[in-house]
Enzyme design. Structure first.
Site, short mmCIF file in Angstrom:
data_model
loop_
_atom_site.label_atom_id
_atom_site.label_comp_id
_atom_site.label_asym_id
_atom_site.label_seq_id
_atom_site.Cartn_x
_atom_site.Cartn_y
_atom_site.Cartn_z
N HIS A 1 -0.79 2.24 14.76
CA HIS A 1 0.14 2.28 13.62
C HIS A 1 0.15 3.67 13.01
O HIS A 1 -0.73 4.49 13.28
CB HIS A 1 -0.27 1.27 12.54
CG HIS A 1 -1.60 1.57 11.89
ND1 HIS A 1 -2.80 1.32 12.52
CD2 HIS A 1 -1.90 2.12 10.70
CE1 HIS A 1 -3.79 1.70 11.73
NE2 HIS A 1 -3.28 2.21 10.61
N ARG B 1 -10.65 6.77 2.39
CA ARG B 1 -9.38 7.37 2.83
C ARG B 1 -8.48 7.70 1.64
O ARG B 1 -8.41 6.97 0.66
CB ARG B 1 -8.65 6.40 3.75
CG ARG B 1 -7.36 6.99 4.34
CD ARG B 1 -6.51 5.92 4.97
NE ARG B 1 -6.08 4.97 3.96
CZ ARG B 1 -5.38 3.86 4.20
NH1 ARG B 1 -5.06 3.57 5.44
NH2 ARG B 1 -5.01 3.04 3.24
N HIS C 1 -2.44 5.96 14.93
CA HIS C 1 -3.90 5.88 15.07
C HIS C 1 -4.32 4.41 15.11
O HIS C 1 -3.55 3.52 14.74
CB HIS C 1 -4.61 6.62 13.93
CG HIS C 1 -4.28 6.11 12.56
ND1 HIS C 1 -3.15 6.51 11.88
CD2 HIS C 1 -4.91 5.23 11.76
CE1 HIS C 1 -3.12 5.90 10.71
NE2 HIS C 1 -4.16 5.11 10.61
N ASP D 1 0.36 4.97 8.95
CA ASP D 1 0.10 4.29 7.68
C ASP D 1 1.36 4.05 6.85
O ASP D 1 2.18 4.96 6.67
CB ASP D 1 -0.92 5.10 6.85
CG ASP D 1 -2.31 5.08 7.48
OD1 ASP D 1 -2.72 4.01 7.96
OD2 ASP D 1 -2.96 6.14 7.50
FE LIG Z 1 -4.39 3.45 9.22
#
Ligand SMILES: [Fe+2]
Length: 284
Positions: free
Chosen positions: A105, A274, A259, A107
């Site tokens: 995917h 993150r 990723h 983000d």
């Molecule tokens: Fe992700």
């Protein structure tokens, strides 16, 4: 190995995507330092820095150098009035809360202006497993034959929040929060081929389970092509892989990569932090 300045060196990790960088001070978020990182990012797509444990403030300051830090839409919906804005996403895998990012995917493509950059800090990692892979969407596009590029160019894909995220909303706030998420974030249309706003290069803009249908196609046609695209990105020639050590930091360009995080460390503990940075509306 390439020497960028007196102290900064890069080492390519694959022919197209990913480089390890040494000699960079990541606590320096001055425009000059950010410009150097951004230039490396535009060239390599993903940058890896070992032994670079930033605290939350340093992590956010570095992200802020690239633009406005994003707030994950679900976190924003759950924010209490007057609460601190949750720019950081803590991704904590435990035996009770299994990893759930093991699918290709980019983000948050289910909003009109998805993030442009992500910065991921390895806070605590398992003894083995839990690697992350990235796929280069420039190479994925350029590896298509001319007729396929021509066919995909101009197609529009509907993206929507995935069942994994809807279930997360349900766990945290019941059916009401899950319904609110779907109501606030209806399907959004993005081009299948996008142009990178800073490099002008074209990328195959796919996003795994966030893609629900191709605009204008019959359901069976749409599902066939989405399935083909989801399989196409599995080609290892497009990939770079990173095995995390505590303190590693990765920065990647969301506009040219997919990723996925492997889940083979389950049931071991893994803690990543993150932050993403707001991007612009993708265009063809
Ligand atoms: Fe992700």
């Amino acid at each position: 190995m390439t020497l960028i300045s007196q102290d900064i060196e890069t080492t390519r990790l694959s022919p197209y995507l990913g480089a390890e960088v040494t000699g960079m001070d990541l606590t320096d978020s001055s425009p000059e330092n950010i410009a150097v990182i951004n230039e490396l990012l535009l060239e390599h797509g993903v940058l890896f820095f070992r032994d670079s444990m930033l605290d939350v403030e340093e992590h956010e300051a570095l992200a802020r150098g690239f633009g406005e830090p994003s707030v994950f839409p679900l976190s924003r919906l759950m924010m209490k009035p007057g609460a601190e804005i949750p720019f950081m996403g803590e991704i904590i895998d435990t035996s009770d809360d299994p990893p759930n990012a093991d699918g290709w995917h980019t983000d948050v493509t289910w909003i009109p202006e998805p993030p442009k950059i992500a910065l991921l800090q390895a806070v605590d990692v398992p003894e083995s497993g839990g690697d992350t892979l990235w796929a280069d969407l420039y190479t994925a596009y350029e590896s298509l034959s001319q007729p396929m590029q021509d066919f995909f160019d101009g197609l529009v894909v509907n993206h929507q929040v995935s069942p994994v995220i809807i279930n997360a909303a349900r766990r945290r706030g019941g059916a009401e929060l899950a319904d609110l998420l779907l109501e606030k974030f209806p399907p959004v249309q993005h081009p299948l081929i996008r142009t990178h706003p800073e490099t002008g290069r074209k990328a195959l803009f796919i996003a795994g389970e966030f893609m629900i249908c191709i605009e204008g196609m019959h359901e069976d046609e749409s599902q066939m092509w989405l399935s083909w695209l989801k399989d196409y990105i599995n080609n290892p020639n497009f990939h770079v892989r990173w095995s995390w050590t505590q303190g590693d930091l990765a920065i990647w360009d969301e506009r040219r990569t997919n990723h996925r995080a492997l889940s083979n460390h389950y049931p071991s503990y893994r803690h990543m932090r993150r932050c993403t940075v707001d991007g612009d509306r993708p265009y063809c």
